[in-house]
Structures are given as structure tokens and as C-alpha cells.
Design a protein around this motif. Structure first.
Motif, mmCIF file in Angstrom:
data_model
loop_
_atom_site.group_PDB
_atom_site.id
_atom_site.type_symbol
_atom_site.label_atom_id
_atom_site.label_comp_id
_atom_site.label_asym_id
_atom_site.label_seq_id
_atom_site.Cartn_x
_atom_site.Cartn_y
_atom_site.Cartn_z
ATOM 1 N N TYR A 133 6.800 -11.875 13.046
ATOM 2 C CA TYR A 133 6.282 -11.232 11.489
ATOM 3 C C TYR A 133 7.480 -10.875 11.038
ATOM 4 O O TYR A 133 7.110 -11.391 9.752
ATOM 5 N N LEU A 139 6.912 -10.521 6.452
ATOM 6 C CA LEU A 139 6.746 -9.020 6.528
ATOM 7 C C LEU A 139 7.036 -7.635 6.420
ATOM 8 O O LEU A 139 6.862 -6.817 7.076
ATOM 9 N N LYS A 140 7.969 -8.140 7.114
ATOM 10 C CA LYS A 140 9.325 -7.304 7.614
ATOM 11 C C LYS A 140 9.332 -5.945 6.152
ATOM 12 O O LYS A 140 9.790 -6.457 5.084
ATOM 13 N N GLY A 141 9.500 -4.747 6.686
ATOM 14 C CA GLY A 141 9.558 -4.000 5.596
ATOM 15 C C GLY A 141 8.280 -3.855 5.352
ATOM 16 O O GLY A 141 8.151 -2.670 4.405
ATOM 17 N N SER A 142 7.078 -4.010 5.201
ATOM 18 C CA SER A 142 5.661 -3.635 4.503
ATOM 19 C C SER A 142 4.951 -3.000 6.500
ATOM 20 O O SER A 142 5.461 -2.846 6.930
ATOM 21 N N THR A 143 4.314 -2.442 6.148
ATOM 22 C CA THR A 143 3.615 -1.236 7.136
ATOM 23 C C THR A 143 2.558 -2.565 7.326
ATOM 24 O O THR A 143 2.798 -2.220 8.968
ATOM 25 N N PHE A 144 2.260 -3.873 7.503
ATOM 26 C CA PHE A 144 1.700 -4.307 8.448
ATOM 27 C C PHE A 144 1.936 -4.798 9.834
ATOM 28 O O PHE A 144 1.347 -4.158 10.944
ATOM 29 N N SER A 221 10.731 -1.637 9.317
ATOM 30 C CA SER A 221 10.740 -0.640 8.390
ATOM 31 C C SER A 221 11.867 -0.879 7.452
ATOM 32 O O SER A 221 13.664 -1.946 8.538
ATOM 33 N N THR A 226 8.386 3.801 5.059
ATOM 34 C CA THR A 226 7.420 3.664 5.566
ATOM 35 C C THR A 226 7.422 4.551 7.116
ATOM 36 O O THR A 226 7.027 3.532 8.544
#
Lengths: 296, 543, 488
Positions: A133, A139-144, A221, A226
Motif C-alpha cells: 500500500y 497510497l500512504k496517508g490516504s484513506t484507501f 495515517s 484520517t
């Protein structure tokens, strides 16, 4: 018409009431202790331990938790978002998958079931999962990465498959197919309507999984926006104890955190909302069948 | 037809196997020998050449030419600074201010990211393993030694020389040498010397009340605690749990080289570092454990202590009268300040182990440092950023206190007063940026500095004046990793009950403990440790 | 041509015999004494990649896929280790498929779909060997690029096998086509075209499991490496089974015994209790009582183990605990719970049951809901009382759910509820003999060593393999008796 109640029924009912009452008490007593403890003064807890009734009634623990209301409300908001999105999407995906692997005409259903179940046995561990991830998908930091991993679990898929094969006998689907119905029609018109208990159960488990999760926030996060609710509280709790255990120099800004009662208040804060919506879900799997339940 | 087919198959199989077979058995070394023989004559000339090359390359490390190199700042670089703990509420605001200055000077921005307090050790390793951070906080209690020797950080000697020779001069060779692992420098220490020795924190008001001796020796501790128990039988004396190192109290008895316990039950005195004795298999150990059992039986702490989680503020809440593991002067001062608010009639005093056994030293400089991770995007600029954050007064104050006027102000005595809890003191948890030249002093730091002065005096009289000789030692356990794990397990299972005195028969328990240690392979660990420790002492001249 | 293939020799079709022979050849050629990869240019290669003369004494000039990892380990070439391991996995898969095909060809059992099963097995076998050959060639290229020079070369065996397999595959395909026409069966492409809706429905699932589970599975490789930062995750030195040693040192038998026994207790007792209570709840006449008691029984799920530990400590603590207070007021002696291992198996099982009962009950409740009410009506008319109804209607209809849940849990029999044990027992060494499970032991060890990715993964692998074997065997047994109860 008055139904004559047989003697064995009376015996059974007695046993049932007693056992259930006992079970309920055993299960709820600790929770009452938690509730009372969250309303008790921290110093008294440390000195005298826990009890069923609050002593030295105070809302200090809740005050600390809600001290920065903006933060905790954000956490609530995010958690509700994850739960709703995750449960709806997850439920859809799980039911579709379960439907497919319950179809006898699907030639590869055993292989697919095996492949799904295999993932519970073997895994590469936390690091490659994190790498996937954070580095590969970036995508670190996103909500996905917070809601995506919780969408499905092999356990729920297999559970749903069992529900489907139990609730809908083959004869019905066979005749529907003869009438020319395609898979989509069968799925929406025949399977879904009778899948009430199954949907409720799997939906409940999914939702609870999201509601209680803190691990994914912890891993992925970058900003507090988030965070999930459990993680926010967990972090608040760990802050003071971690700082105290670390051997470092004067850290002046140690606020007075009522840690004991706060732990308990956390449990109440997290559980509260769930208890509110639980009754709605409950009616799908609690219902008296002795009082002539008609299968719809 | 059948036979033909069969023979055809067999033939194919055999030829195929012959084609591949045969190579499996021959050793590669033979081929190497053959090749070397034929090339031997041609190699002599090469050997001379390589020798000359290597001679030209070796320059004395550690000498800069005094001039900082001009850095290429044409492209903007965004660096990630990884800190422990939680972000302050006003993180974005203060970061923006810092980045304004940094963009102007270096065309660089920094983004502070935090481990939070949940699973911080795991996340710290994770970020280093998976890359993605550039500047990292390091500390010797956060596995600095192991991570450095395993290659997680970049070696900094050359960078220091080319980019920040000024910083090198300010920090001094002594501080930098303490941060070396296997001879290489991997972290930049902060510019602040502090004493984090351990000691005992106890209720002074109770001592005065019942006229008890100050607990500065093992016997006096017993007298003190017994005295309080007799006079106030309801008062809980110590809040003990399985997580603590109860053996620390014996630092009053033995002038060991470190307070937190020497690995594998060895005994090394500060004055004689090269003499490595044994503790766990000695009679002293049995006696000490008997003392612990006596104390447990006398009711100094709960019998179920092993499964207890430590109560964070036991003394402040009246659940204990003494702390004797893990308390350093800074924490002691913190407790004092707190008690002034909650229980002004209580008094607490602090006795460092060094005041009795004569061994005291400031914290090893590895305690707070900044390192550059091996995946750093731009090491040169990262080094410059460290220099600026540490040595530039404006940036240093921003990182430590926030925006003056909004988050803090200095009153008429120059003492730091916090204005907003959106950015508390040391808000970014940048203990690695402490700089004694720009110190924002607080109310308690005056008292703390007094204590430090006292200890400095004491420390000057020790054999290696004011030097933590054990703190700079990193042990490489990879050669005996299995035994190491096994020994740790044995300690968890058999040593802790001894130390907490919950065993019935001390002699039998000690015998069993020793037995299990031998089974786990403690000899291998001790051998390995001794070898490395003596080499380390040799290297640094601790004789 | 086709007639020739169809002609029978030795009671089997010629085509089958020929392709089975190719399988046998493939098997023989992949055995350890045949080298697939040759090491060339040794004198210039070894110094370049850092292998000394002494180390070279342990190395060979040719390697089969089996001992390729040996080269990686002894030569310190961690960077090609992962690929070598993948090759080994492919080899084992190829062996499995080829031996399965040979076995089927030898047994020559007629099934209801004719020889189609045989052909499918044959195609899989040939494909697997082709994949292996292709991957080997790729490996040689990859390694050479890593070395920066030509150090490996693929032996002709690989190319020979590839050719043979392609021919065999064509043969099987031909025969299969004919057979398919006979039985009105389809291949994969036709299947997809026929049931394309179903396949489409599976796409999101496929994406999910790839991202979340299958791609990260590469990480199993770490169990065999000794991680260090310098080499990073993918090039750390390969150390074979060394990481598993520390498990053995920790008294593996005791850990396994504890883990398995606790899990058996949890699964059996847990499910039984849940069934009992689910039945009770469903039969109680007052609706409000039903709902309330079920909600209340669900509450323990929300009490995290961290909290539970605090409460339990208050109950069982020696001096001030509630239980000891009661015991002493009744005139007994204080019980030292935390220092007596004997109580703990029961206590831990008790806590686990308490926590999980409400949650697990829901599944059974939902199943009971799905039972046709008319069955009960009919039974009542026939004179069955409540107990009979439960015994002959409810329980049998709950059986599928029970078995599936049981089977599912079996896979995790070596994995424990880490939180439960860790929080309840804490750091209390006295209790370790009876309460240590693999997860807590590994946690204690890996917490002390930051570079212990290998150790943790190795322990996980041990648990996985154990569970895998148990589940596959049990599932196979169940399938023979009652296919609908099987997991897969």
C-alpha cells in the motif's frame, strides 16, 4: 386459539430463562463496572479498585477525551465514513462472491473457494503488506488503505455461501433458469430477498470490524484527519504512559491525565453508538419461531 | 512397436541426462585454480597498480579543510523528518514558518512525521525498513547501535567535513566519538549534556516524620520501608510490576559500569572495566535474591506483582512511597513540580545511585541524535538542514517552542512561559535539537541544572571523568542470536520471580535458574560479549 | 495422425503414453543430479561478486534447481535469493502436476467424463514444466544482469525439455478436442463466454485478494533470510532454515502443545456453548427478554483485552482482589492465582468463552432463523415436545454451519489469540509453561531484536504449514463423506 403449553415446554422455558439471565448478568457485569469506573474519580480508583457503583462522581475522564472536541468529532466522522462505505461495498462484494461460488454450474468453484481460503492460512507478514500500500500503490496517508483491507474476509465469504445454499434450494433457481432468468435477475429477485439474516449477520460483523479497528490508522495515517476513533483514544491513552517510560530529559508539558478512568471512558465512548444501532440489526436474527414464524 | 518405442524413450532420456549431468559434481574451486594458474604471471603487474591506487585513496578521516562546500540548490527537495511521539496541534503552522526560512536558505522543505505513541518501536523500524524518511531521530534506547551497524543510516564523517565543518567544531570530537559504531559516525548528537543517571525517589516527609534513615544503601532502604510499614500499616509501599528491573536497587551495593544491568549476569566495575566477573553464579547473587524475598514476604509489594501493569503515578497518588527503577533527575524534578500542586505537604527527595557508590556520569551522547537514513533523497542538503535546525537560533527556537508571541513568550527573567497548548515545550519532540547555547529555560530547569552541577562535581572525581563508558558500546549478537533469544526467555521466566521474591525456596530457584541458563547457552553469549567488550575498551582506552 | 494417437497400446491411448513419457523425462531431468544452470567464467566472476577461494571450495560448477539456494547461501548472493526460491516453488509445483499426471495415466481409471480429467492434468503438467523452463532462462538473464557479467548459463536440458513439452502439449490438445466433442464439455474460454456474468462478478474479489494477500505473499521469503539494512529487504543473505532454530530452542513441543490444546478447547467449547445459547434465545417466548438478553450477551465483545486485564487483576489479586476477599470472608485461605500455573488453563478458556459467546451466537441465531417454521409445526402435530424438536430438527440443520465453522477454525489451530494471552498473563514468567503460545513467545523474542523480520516470518510460516496440512487432510476426508460440508 389458546395454544396448550406442554409440560416439557415449561421445563424448557424455565431452564432457558435461568440460563440466559445468568449469562446476561455475567456478560454485562464487567461492563457496568466499566461504566461506573468511567464516572469515578481517578484517585479513588487507584486506591480502592473498581466497583459497580460510581464513587466520587466526576466527568473528568470524559472531559479529557472531549477536550479537543474538534479532534474527536473528526475521528467519529471518519470512522462513520469508513464503516458505512466499507460495510456497503464489502457486503456487496462478499454476497456476489458467495453467490458465484455457490452456483453448481460454475466449474471452478472449488478452486476459487480454495484460493480464497488459502489466504487465511498463508501470508507474507506485515511488512510486504505495508509495502504494497505504501510503496507500490503509493497510497500512504490516504484513506484507501484504511477501508480497503477490511472489505472482505474469507470467513465472511464462506459464511455467506453457507447462508445462500441453506436459504435457497436448488429447485427454485432451476425453475427460474428454465423461465429464462439470467444470473443478475436470480441474484436480485430470488436470493437477496430471503437473505435477511445472512446480510444482517455479515453486515454486522463487517461494520463492527470497521468500527473497532485502529491498526490500519496506526500504520497508514500521516495526519490526524484520517484517524479512526479507536486509534484516537488508544493514542491518547498511550501518550502519557509512553512518555513516562522513556528515558529522556525534562518534558515539562505533562498534563494531568486521569488514565485509569480514561481507559474505561474510552470503552464507553466507543461502544455507545454501536449500542444505539444494534437493535435495528438485531431483529433480523432474533425472533420467536415458536410463535409461528412464517418463512417469507 | 512396443519395444521400439521403449528403446526410443530410454535413449532420449539417457542423452538428455548426459547433456546436463556431470557438471553437478565438480567443485568451482578447481575451475578457479586452473584459471588462476594461467593468469598468475599476468597478475603481478596488476597487484602493484592496485596497491598504489589504494594508498592514494586512504586519507586521514576526520580532518575537514574548514570550508563548507557550496550546495547546489537549484532543485527543490522535500525532506521527511521522522520523530517519535505525537504531532502537536499546530504542527502545520509551525512547519510552514520553518519551511519559509528553509526554502529561502536551501530550497528545501521539511515535513515532520510522527510514530504516535501506539506501537512506536514497530513503526520506527518499519519506516526505516521500507524507506520513505530522510532524517530520523535516534537514541541509544531506541536501538541506535543495532540499526546503525546494520546499515540503516548513512555514515556521516565525510558529509560533516564537506557540508558542516562548523557543526563539527561546535559539538566537539569527544561527543562525536561517543556516537560512533564500529568506528563510523552515524548520528549527530544534540548540543546538550545531561545527567540521566538512575536513582531512588522517595517520600522525604515520611522519613522526617518517623525519623528514619535516608534510603541510600540497601540496608537503609529496608529500614526506611520497615519503619513506614510499622507506623502506617495501610500505606502501600511499592508499586511493582513484572516490567521493571528490580535488580537496579543493588546499584547501591556494587559500583557497576552501568545502572541498567550488565548483560548475561556479568559484573564489571566502573573502575576496572577490563575485569569481567560473574554475578549470577556467585553467592552474592543468592544473597541479594534472599533479600528480595525477605522484602516481598515483609509485604513491601503485592504478591501478584508479576502480572501487574505499572501504575504510572503511584507515588503521586499515594500508592507508593518510593520509586526505585528508572528514575532520573529530570523525572524526579517533574514529580516534585506536580506534587507542589496536588499535595503540597508531601516532600520528595532524590538520591542518585552514584551518590553512594561513586559512579556517576552524564548520559552518553547517543541519547538524543539525528541520523540520515540510507534512502535519503539528498544527503548533503539533509546534513545542512540538521545544522540549521540545531545551530540557527531562529530555527531552533521555532522547532523547540513554536512561534514566539503565539505559543510562548519569555518573561522578564527570560524564563519560558507557555501560551498555548497547541504547541507545548519541545512540541515536535525534538529532544535531538537541544542546544545549550539557545536553551529556552523553564522554571524547573533551574533546579535541574543545580542537580547537574552537583553531579558534575561528583563525576569529575571518577576514574574516567564524566564519561559513560558503557553507553557507547554496541553488541553484535548475530553470531549467537539463537542463544541470546533463549537466554532472554529464561530470564523472563526464571529471573523475574526471583527478583520479585515470589519464589518459595530461593536456593532451589536460583539453582534452577542457573541450570536453565546453561541449557540456553549462556556461555556462548558471555564469550561473545566479553570479546567485543574488551576490544571496545581497548579501542577507547578504558583500562 | 489422430488415429495413430488414439490407438491403444498397453491399454491406454498412444498419445497418452507418449506424453506420460515426456512427463517422466521432465521429472527425471529435474532431479538433483542434473544441472540446469551452469556457472561460467568462474575466475573473473567470483572475485567480482565477492567469493573467495576458500568459499569456492564449497561451490560447484553446475547447479540443479534444488541446490541453487545452496549457491546463494554459501556464496552470499542474497540478491538472487528470492528468484531462486521462486524457481524452487515452481519446481515443486511442476513435480506435483507431472507426478499426478503420471499417476492418472498409470491407473487409467475411467471417469464419467471420459479422459477429459486426464487431459486436463496433462495440460497442467506440460504448462508447469514450460513455466519452469521459461523462469529458469529468465533467472539466468536476471542473475547475469545482477552480476554485471555472464556468470550463469542455461544448460541445454532446459531447451530440450521446452521443445518436448510444447510437442506433448499439442498432442494432448488434439486428443482433448476430440474428447470434448464427445462429452459436450468446454474449455476455459468457452466457459467464460457462457458464464461471463459470473466471472465478472468475481473481478473485484480477484483484485482485492491480489492486492491484499497474494502479492504480499512474496514476503514468506524473509523467513529464510537474515535481514540487515544494508542489503535491504530483497537482497539480504539467505540462511536457509536457520531462523527456525530459535523456535526449536524455545521448546517447540511445549509451545505447539499449548497452542493446539487451547485452540481445541476454544473451538469446541466455544461453538457448543454458542449453539446452546442460540437455541435458548430463539425459543424463549417473551420477545423483550430475547432481545435484551442477546444484546447483553453481546457486550463482552466490546471490552478490549487491555481493559479486561485490569478488571481481572482486580478480581484475582492476592491481597485486595475480590475473589480472595470472598474466600477469606468464608473462612478459607487466600489463593495465589498469579503464581499458580494450575488455575490458568481454565481461567484463560473461561475468559475467551466469555468474550466470544455473544459474537459467535449471532451466526447460529441467523441460521436458526432460516429454518422453516413449518417443520416445527409438523413436528408438534406429530407430538414431538420441545426437546425432540431441538434434537431432530434444529441440531441437524445447524450441522452444516457448525462443521464449516469448525473446519475454518482448524486452519488457524496453530495461531493463537495473541491479545488474550499477552494481556492476561503479562510478563509473568511463572505462568509461561502453561500459558505460552507460539505467538506470545515470538513476540517476546522479536521485541528485543529490531532486525527480526526473519524470525517472525519463520514462526508464521511454521504455523501456516501446520494448519494447511491439517485443513487439507480434514477437508478431503469430509469431502468423501459429505461434499456439501466441505470448505473447498
Amino acid at each position: 386459539m389458546k395454544v396448550k403449553i406442554s409440560k416439557s415446554m415449561i421445563v424448557f422455558q424455565c431452564i432457558a430463562y435461568v440460563l440466559l439471565a445468568l449469562g446476561a448478568v455475567v456478560c454485562v457485569a464487567p461492563f457496568l463496572i466499566i461504566l461506573s469506573g468511567s464516572l469515578t474519580d481517578d484517585a479513588i480508583i487507584i486506591k480502592e479498585g473498581y466497583s459497580i457503583l460510581p464513587r466520587g462522581f466526576t466527568l473528568a475522564a470524559y472531559e479529557t477525551i472531549f477536550k479537543v472536541p474538534g479532534e474527536i468529532l473528526q475521528a467519529y466522522k471518519m470512522t462513520i465514513f469508513y464503516t458505512v462505505v466499507g460495510t456497503v461495498l464489502g457486503l456487496l462484494m462478499i454476497t456476489l462472491t458467495a453467490y458465484v461460488i455457490s452456483r453448481k454450474e460454475f466449474k471452478y468453484r472449488n478452486q476459487v473457494s480454495f484460493l480464497i481460503y488459502f489466504t487465511t492460512l498463508f501470508g507474507g507478514g506485515m511488512i510486504p503488506w505495508y509495502l504494497m500500500y505504501a510503496n507500490v500503490l503509493n497510497l500512504k496517508g490516504s484513506t484507501f488503505p484504511i477501508w480497503f483491507p477490511g472489505l472482505m474476509s474469507p470467513f465472511l465469504i464462506i459464511l455467506m455461501r453457507t447462508f445462500i445454499s441453506e436459504s435457497v434450494p436448488d429447485a427454485i433457481t432451476e425453475s427460474a433458469k428454465l423461465d429464462g432468468a439470467g444470473h443478475v435477475t436470480i441474484f436480485f429477485r430470488i436470493i437477496l430477498p430471503v437473505l435477511g439474516p445472512g446480510l444482517a449477520t455479515v453486515g454486522l460483523f463487517l461494520a463492527l470490524g470497521y468500527w473497532n479497528d485502529w491498526y490500519r490508522s496506526s500504520m497508514f495515517s500521516v495526519s490526524q484527519d484520517t484517524w479512526e476513533l479507536q486509534f484516537y483514544l488508544y493514542n491518547l491513552l498511550n501518550a502519557s504512559s509512553s512518555m513516562k517510560q522513556m528515558a529522556q530529559s525534562a518534558n515539562i508539558a505533562m498534563t494531568d491525565i486521569p488514565t485509569q478512568s480514561m481507559k474505561l471512558a474510552m470503552a464507553v465512548v466507543v461502544t455507545g453508538p454501536v449500542l444505539l444501532f444494534y437493535p435495528f440489526v438485531q431483529r433480523y436474527f432474533v425472533s420467536g419461531i415458536t410463535v409461528g414464524a412464517v418463512k417469507g | 512397436m512396443k519395444k521400439k518405442l521403449l528403446s526410443l524413450l530410454l535413449a532420449t532420456a539417457m542423452t538428455a541426462s548426459l547433456a546436463g549431468c556431470g557438471g553437478g559434481g565438480k567443485s568451482a574451486a578447481d575451475a578457479m585454480d586452473e584459471a588462476q594458474e594461467s593468469a598468475a604471471s599476468g597478475q603481478e603487474g596488476q597487484a602493484d597498480q592496485t596497491q598504489q591506487e589504494s594508498q592514494a585513496k586512504t586519507e586521514p578521516a576526520g580532518e575537514g579543510n574548514g570550508e563548507a562546500k557550496e550546495l547546489d540548490t537549484s532543485e527543490r527537495v522535500d525532506l521527511v523528518v521522522y520523530q517519535l511521539g505525537d504531532a502537536p496541534a499546530d504542527e502545520a503552522k509551525v512547519e510552514e514558518k520553518i519551511n519559509e526560512i528553509l526554502l529561502e536558505k536551501l530550497n528545501v522543505t521539511v515535513d515532520f512525521q510522527f510514530t504516535t505513541w501506539v506501537d512506536w518501536q514497530q513503526k520506527y523500524s518499519l519506516q526505516l525498513t521500507t524507506g520513505g524518511v530522510d532524517l530520523v531521530y535516534t537514541a541509544n534506547w531506541s536501538e541506535y547501535g543495532k540499526l546503525a551497524s546494520s546499515g540503516a543510516f548513512l555514515p556521516l564523517d565525510d558529509l560533516l567535513n564537506t557540508v558542516s565543518p562548523e557543526m563539527r567544531k561546535t559539538l566537539g570530537e569527544d561527543a562525536l566519538n561517543q556516537c560512533r559504531v564500529n568506528g563510523e559516525l552515524y548520528t549527530i548528537p544534540c548540543n546538550y549534556l545531561e545527567y540521566t543517571c538512575n536513582g531512588i525517589l522517595y517520600r522525604e516527609d515520611l522519613r522526617e516524620k518517623y525519623d528514619l534513615p535516608a534510603p541510600n544503601t540497601v540496608e537503609n532502604i529496608e529500614a526506611y520501608l520497615t519503619g513506614i510499614k510499622e507506623n502506617e500499616p495501610e500505606q502501600q509501599l511499592l508499586d511493582v510490576s513484572g516490567q521493571e528491573n528490580m535488580g537496579q536497587v543493588f546499584n547501591f551495593k556494587y559500583p557497576w559500569v552501568t545502572f541498567t544491568g550488565i548483560p548475561y549476569g556479568l559484573s564489571i566495575n566502573y573502575d576496572t572495566p577490563t575485569e569481567v566477573e560473574d554475578y549470577w553464579f556467585s553467592d552474592d547473587f543468592t544473597d541479594d535474591m534472599k533479600t528480595m524475598k525477605k522484602w516481598a514476604d515483609m509485604g513491601f509489594w503485592s504478591r501478584s506483582a508479576l502480572s501487574n501493569t505499572p501504575q504510572e503515578e503511584a507515588l503521586e497518588n499515594g500508592l507508593a512511597v518510593m520509586y526505585f527503577s528508572g528514575y532520573n533527575p529530570a523525572k524526579a524534578v517533574g514529580v516534585k513540580a506536580k506534587l507542589e500542586e496536588t499535595h503540597p505537604d508531601w516532600k520528595v527527595e532524590y538520591i542518585a545511585f552514584g551518590e553512594t557508590n561513586g559512579v556517576i556520569f552524564p548520559a552518553n551522547r547517543q541519547t538524543n541524535g539525528t541520523a540520515i537514513s540510507k534512502d535519503c533523497k539528498d544527503p548533503e542538503r539533509a546534513m545542512k538542514v540538521i545544522e540549521l535546525l540545531l545551530m540557527d537560533e531562529e530555527l531552533n527556537h521555532l522547532a523547540m517552542g513554536g512561534i514566539e508571541g503565539e505559543h510562548y513568550e519569555l518573561d522578564e527573567n527570560g524564563i519560558y512561559q507557555n501560551l498555548s497548548d497547541k504547541f507545548p515545550y519541545g512540541g515536535f519532540n525534538t529532544w535531538n535539537l537541544y542546544n545549550k547555547d539557545y536553551w529556552l529555560s523553564t522554571e524547573t530547569s533551574a533546579e535541574l541544572n543545580e542537580m547537574f552541577a552537583k553531579y558534575e562535581e561528583l563525576g569529575a572525581k571518577t576514574k574516567f571523568p564524566n564519561t559513560d563508558i558503557f553507553g557507547g558500546f554496541t553488541e553484535d549478537t548475530s553470531a549467537y542470536a539463537t542463544e541470546y533469544s533463549a537466554v532472554q526467555n529464561v530470564c523472563d521466566q526464571y529471573l523475574k520471580p526471583l527478583q520479585i521474591g515470589t519464589v518459595d525456596d530461593v536456593d532451589a530457584a536460583v539453582a534452577q535458574f542457573r541450570e536453565k541458563l546453561k541449557e540456553a547457552g549462556i556461555e556462548a553469549c558471555r564469550e561473545g560479549f566479553k570479546e567485543q567488550w574488551l576490544a571496545y575498551c581497548e579501542q577507547y582506552g578504558y583500562k | 495422425m489422430e488415429e495413430r494417437l488414439e490407438r491403444k497400446i498397453w491399454g491406454r491411448k498412444t498419445g497418452v503414453v507418449m506424453t506420460a513419457a515426456v512427463s517422466a523425462i521432465a521429472f527425471i531431468l529435474s532431479l538433483p543430479f542434473v544441472s540446469w544452470v551452469k556457472v561460467v567464467n568462474i575466475s573473473s566472476l567470483f572475485p567480482k561478486i565477492g567469493i573467495s577461494r576458500e568459499a569456492a571450495a564449497d561451490l560447484y560448477q553446475g547447479y540443479s534447481i534444488f541446490n541453487l539456494l545452496d549457491f546463494v547461501q554459501k556464496g552470499g548472493q542474497g540478491k538472487i535469493g528470492l528468484y531462486a526460491m521462486i524457481l524452487l516453488m515452481l519446481l515443486i509445483a511442476a513435480w506435483y502436476f507431472n507426478l499426478a499426471y503420471l499417476w492418472k495415466a498409470v491407473r487409467n481409471k475411467k471417469r464419467k467424463d471420459g479422459d477429459l480429467g486426464l487431459y486436463a492434468a496433462g495440460r497442467l503438467a506440460m504448462l508447469s514444466v514450460l513455466l519452469l523452463a521459461g523462469a529458469s532462462v529468465g533467472f539466468v538473464a536476471f542473475s547475469n544482469s545482477r552480476f554485471g557479467m555472464k556468470g550463469f548459463s542455461a544448460s541445454p536440458v532446459i531447451y530440450l525439455l521446452s521443445v518436448l513439452c510444447i510437442m506433448a502439449y499439442a498432442v494432448i490438445k488434439r486428443m482433448e478436442k476430440k474428447e470434448r466433442e464427445l462429452y459436450h464439455e468446454h474449455g476455459l474460454l468457452k466457459e467464460i463466454r457462457k458464464n461471463w456474468v459470473l466471472f465478472l462478478m468475481l473481478v473485484p474479489t480477484f483484485v482485492y485478494f491480489m492486492i491484499n494477500s497474494y502479492l504480499p505473499m512474496v514476503g514468506i521469503y524473509y523467513a529464510f533470510t537474515n535481514f540487515n539494512f544494508r542489503d535491504g529487504l530483497w537482497a539480504s543473505p539467505f540462511v536457509g532454515m536457520k531462523n527456525f532454530e530459535f523456535l526449536l530452542k524455545g521448546d517447540l513441543f511445549r509451545l505447539t502443545r499449548n497452542t493446539v490444546l487451547y485452540n481445541v478447547a476454544f473451538i469446541l467449547l466455544g461453538n457448543v456453548l454458542q449453539i446452546i445459547f442460540a437455541i435458548l434465545v430463539s425459543q424463549v417466548s417473551k420477545k423483550w427478554f430475547q432481545k435484551t438478553s442477546q444484546t447483553l450477551m453481546f457486550m463482552p465483545y466490546f471490552v478490549s483485552f487491555v481493559l479486561l486485564k485490569v478488571l481481572v487483576y482486580n478480581l484475582f489479586e492476592y491481597d485486595y482482589g475480590l475473589v480472595n476477599n470472598i474466600v477469606t470472608s468464608l473462612g478459607g485461605d487466600k489463593i495465589d492465582f498469579y503464581n499458580t500455573p494450575a488455575y490458568w488453563p481454565f481461567l484463560i478458556v473461561l475468559f475467551n468463552l466469555w468474550k466470544g459467546i455473544g459474537y459467535g451466537m449471532v451466526v447460529y441465531l441467523a441460521s436458526i432463523m432460516g429454518i422453516d417454521g413449518e417443520l416445527y409445526e409438523a413436528a408438534k402435530v406429530d407430538g414431538a415436545n420441545v426437546f425432540h424438536q431441538i434434537r431432530y430438527i434444529t441440531l441437524p440443520l445447524l450441522k452444516p454451519t457448525f462443521i464449516i465453522l469448525l473446519l475454518y477454525s482448524l486452519g488457524g489451530i496453530m495461531k493463537g489469540q495473541f491479545e488474550l494471552f499477552y494481556q492476561m498473563v503479562g510478563n509473568n514468567g511463572v505462568l509461561y509453561n502453561v500459558t505460552d503460545i507460539i505467538d506470545t513467545y515470538v513476540y517476546r523474542i522479536t521485541m528485543t531484536q529490531p532486525l527480526s523480520i526473519g524470525l517472525g516470518t519463520a514462526a508464521g510460516l511454521y504455523q501456516s504449514v501446520f494448519g494447511f496440512v491439517i485443513v487439507v487432510v480434514t477437508n478431503w476426508l469430509i469431502k468423501r463423506k459429505n461434499p456439501q460440508y466441505a470448505l473447498f
